[in-house]
Design a protein around this motif. Sequence first.
Motif, mmCIF file in Angstrom:
data_model
loop_
_atom_site.group_PDB
_atom_site.id
_atom_site.type_symbol
_atom_site.label_atom_id
_atom_site.label_comp_id
_atom_site.label_asym_id
_atom_site.label_seq_id
_atom_site.Cartn_x
_atom_site.Cartn_y
_atom_site.Cartn_z
ATOM 1 N N LEU A 80 -3.887 34.210 4.831
ATOM 2 C CA LEU A 80 -5.282 34.754 5.178
ATOM 3 C C LEU A 80 -5.118 36.082 6.257
ATOM 4 C CD1 LEU A 80 -7.251 31.552 5.685
ATOM 5 C CD2 LEU A 80 -7.801 33.306 3.916
ATOM 6 N N GLY A 81 -4.131 36.395 6.668
ATOM 7 C CA GLY A 81 -3.920 37.559 7.452
ATOM 8 C C GLY A 81 -3.712 37.148 8.949
ATOM 9 N N ILE A 82 -3.070 35.932 9.369
ATOM 10 C CA ILE A 82 -2.875 35.792 10.972
ATOM 11 C C ILE A 82 -1.357 35.704 10.947
ATOM 12 C CG2 ILE A 82 -2.838 33.983 12.824
ATOM 13 C CD1 ILE A 82 -5.677 33.154 11.680
ATOM 14 N N GLY A 83 -0.867 36.691 11.631
ATOM 15 C CA GLY A 83 0.513 36.625 11.995
ATOM 16 C C GLY A 83 1.001 36.207 13.392
ATOM 17 N N ARG A 84 1.967 35.835 13.588
ATOM 18 C CA ARG A 84 2.553 35.485 15.282
ATOM 19 C C ARG A 84 3.873 35.809 15.410
ATOM 20 N NH1 ARG A 84 2.535 29.034 16.452
ATOM 21 N NH2 ARG A 84 3.184 29.815 18.376
ATOM 22 N N THR A 85 4.044 35.819 16.829
ATOM 23 C CA THR A 85 5.445 35.886 17.390
ATOM 24 C C THR A 85 5.537 34.566 18.309
ATOM 25 O OG1 THR A 85 4.845 36.958 19.329
ATOM 26 C CG2 THR A 85 5.335 38.469 17.436
ATOM 27 N N PHE A 86 6.857 34.479 18.436
ATOM 28 C CA PHE A 86 7.078 32.908 19.383
ATOM 29 C C PHE A 86 7.482 33.248 20.735
ATOM 30 C CE2 PHE A 86 6.937 31.783 14.885
ATOM 31 C CZ PHE A 86 6.478 30.492 14.817
ATOM 32 N N GLN A 87 7.083 32.512 21.675
ATOM 33 C CA GLN A 87 7.810 32.874 22.958
ATOM 34 C C GLN A 87 9.179 32.798 23.079
ATOM 35 O OE1 GLN A 87 5.834 29.657 25.235
ATOM 36 N NE2 GLN A 87 6.882 30.135 27.084
ATOM 37 N N ILE A 88 9.863 32.054 22.272
ATOM 38 C CA ILE A 88 11.318 31.902 21.961
ATOM 39 C C ILE A 88 11.582 32.711 20.887
ATOM 40 C CG2 ILE A 88 13.557 30.605 21.983
ATOM 41 C CD1 ILE A 88 11.924 28.335 23.409
ATOM 42 N N VAL A 89 12.382 33.800 20.774
ATOM 43 C CA VAL A 89 12.573 34.724 19.563
ATOM 44 C C VAL A 89 13.683 33.730 18.814
ATOM 45 C CG1 VAL A 89 12.018 36.803 20.487
ATOM 46 C CG2 VAL A 89 14.370 35.900 20.827
ATOM 47 N N LYS A 90 13.170 33.951 17.535
ATOM 48 C CA LYS A 90 14.190 33.139 16.500
ATOM 49 C C LYS A 90 14.305 33.704 15.059
ATOM 50 C CE LYS A 90 10.328 29.570 15.910
ATOM 51 N NZ LYS A 90 9.938 28.383 16.224
ATOM 52 N N PRO A 91 14.957 35.054 15.275
ATOM 53 C CA PRO A 91 15.312 35.709 13.872
ATOM 54 C C PRO A 91 16.349 35.027 13.230
ATOM 55 C CG PRO A 91 16.202 36.946 15.707
ATOM 56 C CD PRO A 91 15.569 35.689 16.283
ATOM 57 N N PHE A 92 16.650 35.390 11.960
ATOM 58 C CA PHE A 92 17.949 34.977 11.264
ATOM 59 C C PHE A 92 19.091 35.867 11.877
ATOM 60 C CE2 PHE A 92 14.662 34.143 7.834
ATOM 61 C CZ PHE A 92 14.936 32.719 8.086
ATOM 62 N N SER A 93 19.747 35.094 12.874
ATOM 63 C CA SER A 93 20.871 36.080 13.629
ATOM 64 C C SER A 93 22.015 36.543 12.903
ATOM 65 C CB SER A 93 21.294 35.465 14.997
ATOM 66 O OG SER A 93 21.568 33.870 14.597
ATOM 67 N N GLY A 94 22.183 35.699 11.832
ATOM 68 C CA GLY A 94 23.258 36.333 11.043
ATOM 69 C C GLY A 94 23.041 37.434 10.042
ATOM 70 N N LEU A 95 21.821 37.603 9.856
ATOM 71 C CA LEU A 95 21.181 38.714 8.995
ATOM 72 C C LEU A 95 20.976 40.144 9.852
ATOM 73 C CD1 LEU A 95 18.520 37.194 6.920
ATOM 74 C CD2 LEU A 95 21.090 37.179 6.441
ATOM 75 N N THR A 96 21.042 41.131 8.907
ATOM 76 C CA THR A 96 20.721 42.292 9.822
ATOM 77 C C THR A 96 19.269 42.542 10.025
ATOM 78 O OG1 THR A 96 20.145 43.558 8.008
ATOM 79 C CG2 THR A 96 22.457 43.684 8.566
ATOM 80 N N VAL A 97 18.863 43.625 10.910
ATOM 81 C CA VAL A 97 17.643 43.853 11.406
ATOM 82 C C VAL A 97 16.749 43.992 9.960
ATOM 83 C CG1 VAL A 97 16.193 45.469 12.535
ATOM 84 C CG2 VAL A 97 18.154 44.475 13.708
ATOM 85 N N LEU A 98 17.182 44.706 9.355
ATOM 86 C CA LEU A 98 16.587 45.190 7.989
ATOM 87 C C LEU A 98 16.303 43.952 7.068
ATOM 88 C CD1 LEU A 98 15.222 47.403 6.227
ATOM 89 C CD2 LEU A 98 17.404 47.550 4.894
ATOM 90 N N GLU A 99 17.509 43.108 6.806
ATOM 91 C CA GLU A 99 17.312 41.897 6.179
ATOM 92 C C GLU A 99 16.297 40.889 6.673
ATOM 93 O OE1 GLU A 99 21.919 42.248 4.383
ATOM 94 O OE2 GLU A 99 21.577 41.099 6.256
ATOM 95 N N ASN A 100 16.041 40.885 7.845
ATOM 96 C CA ASN A 100 15.311 40.049 8.550
ATOM 97 C C ASN A 100 13.865 40.360 8.037
ATOM 98 O OD1 ASN A 100 15.664 37.902 10.740
ATOM 99 N ND2 ASN A 100 17.315 39.196 10.999
ATOM 100 N N VAL A 101 13.624 41.585 8.100
ATOM 101 C CA VAL A 101 12.195 42.073 7.392
ATOM 102 C C VAL A 101 12.175 41.861 6.229
ATOM 103 C CG1 VAL A 101 10.212 43.770 7.405
ATOM 104 C CG2 VAL A 101 11.951 43.501 9.567
ATOM 105 N N VAL A 102 13.122 42.238 5.230
ATOM 106 C CA VAL A 102 13.111 41.773 3.963
ATOM 107 C C VAL A 102 12.599 40.320 3.650
ATOM 108 C CG1 VAL A 102 14.478 41.628 1.839
ATOM 109 C CG2 VAL A 102 14.631 43.723 3.217
ATOM 110 N N VAL A 103 13.317 39.330 4.380
ATOM 111 C CA VAL A 103 13.059 38.172 4.194
ATOM 112 C C VAL A 103 11.672 37.784 4.485
ATOM 113 C CG1 VAL A 103 13.498 35.725 5.260
ATOM 114 C CG2 VAL A 103 15.288 37.194 4.937
ATOM 115 N N ALA A 104 11.223 38.327 5.597
ATOM 116 C CA ALA A 104 9.535 37.793 5.879
ATOM 117 C C ALA A 104 8.693 38.684 4.849
ATOM 118 C CB ALA A 104 9.269 38.779 7.397
#
Length: 257
Positions: A80-104
């Motif tokens: 519906l268009g609600i995005g959020r961030t988390f207090q404790i950051v939890k990216p896929f740390s084994g992936l690159t920065v670009l790949e993290n956004v590709v996954v999203a």
Amino acid sequence: MNDVLLSVSDLSKHFGGLKAVDRVSFELEKGEILGLLGPNGAGKTTCFNMISGVYTPTGGSITFDGERTDGKAPHDMAGLGIGRTFQIVKPFSGLTVLENVVVALGMRRYRSLSKTLGLWGSRSVRDRAMEILERVNLGGHADRKASVLPLGDHRRLEIARALALEPRLLLLDESFSGLRHEQIGRMEDLVMDLASDGISILLIEHNMKVAMKLSRRIVILDHGRKLAEGEPQEVVKDPKVIEAYLGKGGSGDVASN
Ligand SMILES: Nc1ncnc2c1ncn2[C@@H]1O[C@H](COP(=O)(O)OP(=O)(O)OP(=O)(O)O)[C@@H](O)[C@H]1O
């Protein structure tokens, strides 16, 4: 014209006997940055969890752009268009920065990690991911592993991943926490840029100076209840707010907290 994007009414979440959020009501207008503040344990993250569909409220209602959404699942809320961030950051740390956004981006499209992995080779998806990274000023870090980013860049990556959902409302959970002075200034600029691009923002923030600078209005929670609401300069002068932040008899400056 109704300019209200998000409305919560008598919203409650009880965990057994603990009233984490208790009959809280507020509205957020389209294009607004609204601060959601309060001492530790006040119920802020629990509110985020209900608005983003992680928790089903015990009572009350949530209306997003005219549609009742309480009880909907997180992926429905994201859709519906609600995005959020988390207090404790939890990216896929084994992936690159670009790949993290590709996954999203892929999760938005397919809601399935295995199909998302098939997007790796898609030029258009990588281009879109790159655009989003440029927007949060992480373009120069696209090929770095997410695990090596400093905290300020991690928080930007969290925002980039939330932006992949093309949100109309962005819930920012302590995006400034732990940042150094100069990183705070850059993050403030980013949040204001996003708002001027038309993204409405609900901001949980402990740094009162940041919250006062960014927010048009502030809602203060304490022990699960709404304690005060209004323009930042008014709210910080409210004796109830001073007492909640500084203790009974407190006469100091909440804004310097
Ligand atoms: N899943 C849960 N089960 C039981 N209690 C919970 C749960 N989630 C939160 N709580 C409790 O609800 C209350 C509100 O917590 P919440 O995390 O919403 O506060 P907050 O205002 O975000 O605090 P902080 O600023 O410390 O992050 C706290 O007493 C917390 O311990």
